[in-house]
Design a protein around this motif. Structure first.
Motif, mmCIF file in Angstrom:
data_model
loop_
_atom_site.group_PDB
_atom_site.id
_atom_site.type_symbol
_atom_site.label_atom_id
_atom_site.label_comp_id
_atom_site.label_asym_id
_atom_site.label_seq_id
_atom_site.Cartn_x
_atom_site.Cartn_y
_atom_site.Cartn_z
ATOM 1 N N VAL A 1 0.838 -1.196 0.000
ATOM 2 C CA VAL A 1 0.000 0.000 0.000
ATOM 3 C C VAL A 1 0.875 1.248 0.000
ATOM 4 N N ALA A 2 1.971 1.219 0.760
ATOM 5 C CA ALA A 2 2.900 2.353 0.758
ATOM 6 C C ALA A 2 3.486 2.569 -0.632
ATOM 7 N N ALA A 3 3.804 1.493 -1.336
ATOM 8 C CA ALA A 3 4.332 1.615 -2.696
ATOM 9 C C ALA A 3 3.300 2.244 -3.623
ATOM 10 N N VAL B 1 -9.236 1.932 7.224
ATOM 11 C CA VAL B 1 -9.278 0.476 7.379
ATOM 12 C C VAL B 1 -8.781 -0.202 6.110
ATOM 13 N N ARG B 2 -9.272 0.235 4.952
ATOM 14 C CA ARG B 2 -8.872 -0.379 3.679
ATOM 15 C C ARG B 2 -7.374 -0.224 3.424
ATOM 16 N N GLN B 3 -6.818 0.890 3.865
ATOM 17 C CA GLN B 3 -5.400 1.173 3.609
ATOM 18 C C GLN B 3 -4.491 0.617 4.699
ATOM 19 N N MET B 4 -5.069 -0.133 5.656
ATOM 20 C CA MET B 4 -4.311 -0.639 6.805
ATOM 21 C C MET B 4 -3.562 0.515 7.455
ATOM 22 N N LEU C 1 0.520 -3.838 -8.750
ATOM 23 C CA LEU C 1 -0.286 -3.609 -7.555
ATOM 24 C C LEU C 1 -1.765 -3.821 -7.841
ATOM 25 N N ASN C 2 -2.213 -3.424 -9.004
ATOM 26 C CA ASN C 2 -3.607 -3.637 -9.372
ATOM 27 C C ASN C 2 -3.942 -5.124 -9.406
ATOM 28 N N SER C 3 -2.996 -5.944 -9.888
ATOM 29 C CA SER C 3 -3.225 -7.386 -9.931
ATOM 30 C C SER C 3 -3.297 -7.984 -8.531
ATOM 31 N N MET C 4 -2.743 -7.268 -7.542
ATOM 32 C CA MET C 4 -2.826 -7.700 -6.143
ATOM 33 C C MET C 4 -4.117 -7.204 -5.477
ATOM 34 N N GLY C 5 -4.885 -6.401 -6.194
ATOM 35 C CA GLY C 5 -6.084 -5.812 -5.598
ATOM 36 C C GLY C 5 -5.820 -4.522 -4.866
ATOM 37 N N ILE C 6 -4.690 -3.882 -5.155
ATOM 38 C CA ILE C 6 -4.361 -2.601 -4.533
ATOM 39 C C ILE C 6 -4.478 -1.514 -5.582
ATOM 40 N N ASN C 7 -5.528 -0.728 -5.503
ATOM 41 C CA ASN C 7 -5.774 0.327 -6.484
ATOM 42 C C ASN C 7 -6.694 1.380 -5.865
ATOM 43 N N ASP C 8 -7.021 2.409 -6.633
ATOM 44 C CA ASP C 8 -7.868 3.491 -6.114
ATOM 45 C C ASP C 8 -9.224 2.978 -5.650
ATOM 46 N N MET C 9 -9.764 2.006 -6.382
ATOM 47 C CA MET C 9 -11.113 1.526 -6.081
ATOM 48 C C MET C 9 -11.156 0.793 -4.739
ATOM 49 N N THR C 10 -10.118 0.021 -4.416
ATOM 50 C CA THR C 10 -10.123 -0.738 -3.164
ATOM 51 C C THR C 10 -9.669 0.104 -1.978
ATOM 52 N N LEU C 11 -8.783 1.059 -2.216
ATOM 53 C CA LEU C 11 -8.260 1.867 -1.106
ATOM 54 C C LEU C 11 -9.135 3.065 -0.794
ATOM 55 N N PHE C 12 -9.926 3.508 -1.777
ATOM 56 C CA PHE C 12 -10.845 4.638 -1.591
ATOM 57 C C PHE C 12 -12.247 4.157 -1.985
ATOM 58 N N LEU D 1 -13.512 4.905 -7.447
ATOM 59 C CA LEU D 1 -13.818 4.129 -8.651
ATOM 60 C C LEU D 1 -13.392 4.887 -9.902
ATOM 61 N N CYS D 2 -13.712 6.174 -9.968
ATOM 62 C CA CYS D 2 -13.350 6.971 -11.148
ATOM 63 C C CYS D 2 -11.835 7.074 -11.302
ATOM 64 N N GLN D 3 -11.131 7.247 -10.205
ATOM 65 C CA GLN D 3 -9.670 7.319 -10.284
ATOM 66 C C GLN D 3 -9.077 5.997 -10.737
ATOM 67 N N HIS D 4 -9.673 4.898 -10.290
ATOM 68 C CA HIS D 4 -9.201 3.578 -10.722
ATOM 69 C C HIS D 4 -9.411 3.396 -12.225
ATOM 70 N N LEU D 5 -10.586 3.770 -12.709
ATOM 71 C CA LEU D 5 -10.867 3.633 -14.137
ATOM 72 C C LEU D 5 -9.976 4.542 -14.975
ATOM 73 N N LYS D 6 -9.653 5.717 -14.438
ATOM 74 C CA LYS D 6 -8.721 6.613 -15.129
ATOM 75 C C LYS D 6 -7.351 5.967 -15.237
ATOM 76 N N GLU D 7 -6.897 5.356 -14.148
ATOM 77 C CA GLU D 7 -5.592 4.684 -14.149
ATOM 78 C C GLU D 7 -5.566 3.556 -15.179
ATOM 79 N N VAL D 8 -6.624 2.768 -15.225
ATOM 80 C CA VAL D 8 -6.676 1.611 -16.121
ATOM 81 C C VAL D 8 -6.730 2.036 -17.577
ATOM 82 N N HIS D 9 -7.600 2.982 -17.893
ATOM 83 C CA HIS D 9 -7.868 3.298 -19.296
ATOM 84 C C HIS D 9 -6.951 4.373 -19.878
ATOM 85 N N PHE D 10 -6.424 5.272 -19.038
ATOM 86 C CA PHE D 10 -5.658 6.388 -19.571
ATOM 87 C C PHE D 10 -4.198 6.415 -19.118
#
Length: 257
Positions: free
Chosen positions: A104-106, A164-167, A211-222, A228-237
């Protein structure tokens, strides 16, 4: 040893095998100091901790009454929760956010790294041996005392799903130069309590995909619409990660003849 994403993962794996409890903090520019938002903001206005706890917090607590019941500042639990909530919502505090997860720190280190970095641009993850530190120096908070300290700080995570999500974990301090202070105290006792990993910012795309493949991304941490929008931005753009698109909506309504 060269410091990069591969060697950092080796560090995390070794710490995990040895069941070491460390605090981790990612920063997207290796030139940034390890400092709280209070110390970063107050130096421009010469605001002291006495000013902060003597008058500013009282006014903040008064203004917050427009949204919820005011906090009893004589109650240490409520006081700590107030500081934690202010930290979460962006108001300067003498608290510093960490996480129990090196991954998560990474994420926080690489997330805001430059997309077109210079060869010398690096991100940093700080690693703090909180257990060794507490054993050597205790865990007490006295912001207005004469003695300098860095201490574990445990506010309730009431209504704070992100924490909690970000430990998420927190330290409190009255020290401006946290890195220098911890290193100095370690030198005095011939111990190491703080390490830093400076990794090339050019590894950003690879790291964020992994990290996304580990389930660590904007959608899971926020866990909200913004996340969700930030995660989709990361994935698509940004990272342009490959995904399997869903079928067109029209095809979902077709029936066999």
């Amino acid at each position: 040893m060269q410091q990069n994403w591969a060697s950092y993962k080796q560090w995390i794996a070794e710490a995990t095998r040895n069941n070491l409890k460390h605090y981790y903090r990612g920063q997207s520019d290796s030139k940034w100091r390890l400092e709280t938002t209070f110390h970063r903001s107050a130096k421009f206005k010469s605001i002291s901790l006495s000013d902060y706890f003597g008058s500013i917090i009282n006014d903040v607590n008064y203004q917050l009454a427009a949204f919820e019941s005011p906090v009893n500042l004589e109650n240490s639990i409520e006081y700590c929760s107030l500081l934690g909530k202010l930290q979460h919502h962006g108001f300067p505090t003498p608290l510093l956010d960490w996480t129990l997860s090196g991954y998560v720190a990474a994420y926080f280190a690489f997330k805001n790294a430059p997309l077109e970095p210079e060869p010398t641009d690096k991100v940093t993850v700080y690693i703090f041996d909180i257990e060794g530190w507490n054993k050597a120096f205790g865990s007490q908070t006295n912001f207005l005392g004469a003695e300098y300290f860095v201490s574990n700080f445990v506010p309730y995570a009431t209504g704070n799903q992100r924490m909690v999500r970000q430990m998420g974990v927190t330290t409190s301090t009255n020290v401006v130069d946290i890195e220098g202070f911890i290193i100095s105290k370690g030198t005095e006792s011939n111990q190491t309590y703080l390490w830093r990993y400076d990794m090339p910012a050019s590894e950003r795309t690879m790291v964020m995909r992994e990290l996304n493949s580990m389930g660590i991304n904007d959608m899971t941490l926020f866990p909200d619409f913004d996340g969700l929008c930030q995660h989709l931005k990361e994935v698509h753009f940004t990272s342009q990660q490959r995904i399997i698109p869903p079928p067109p909506l029209a095809s979902l309504h077709k029936t066999k003849s």
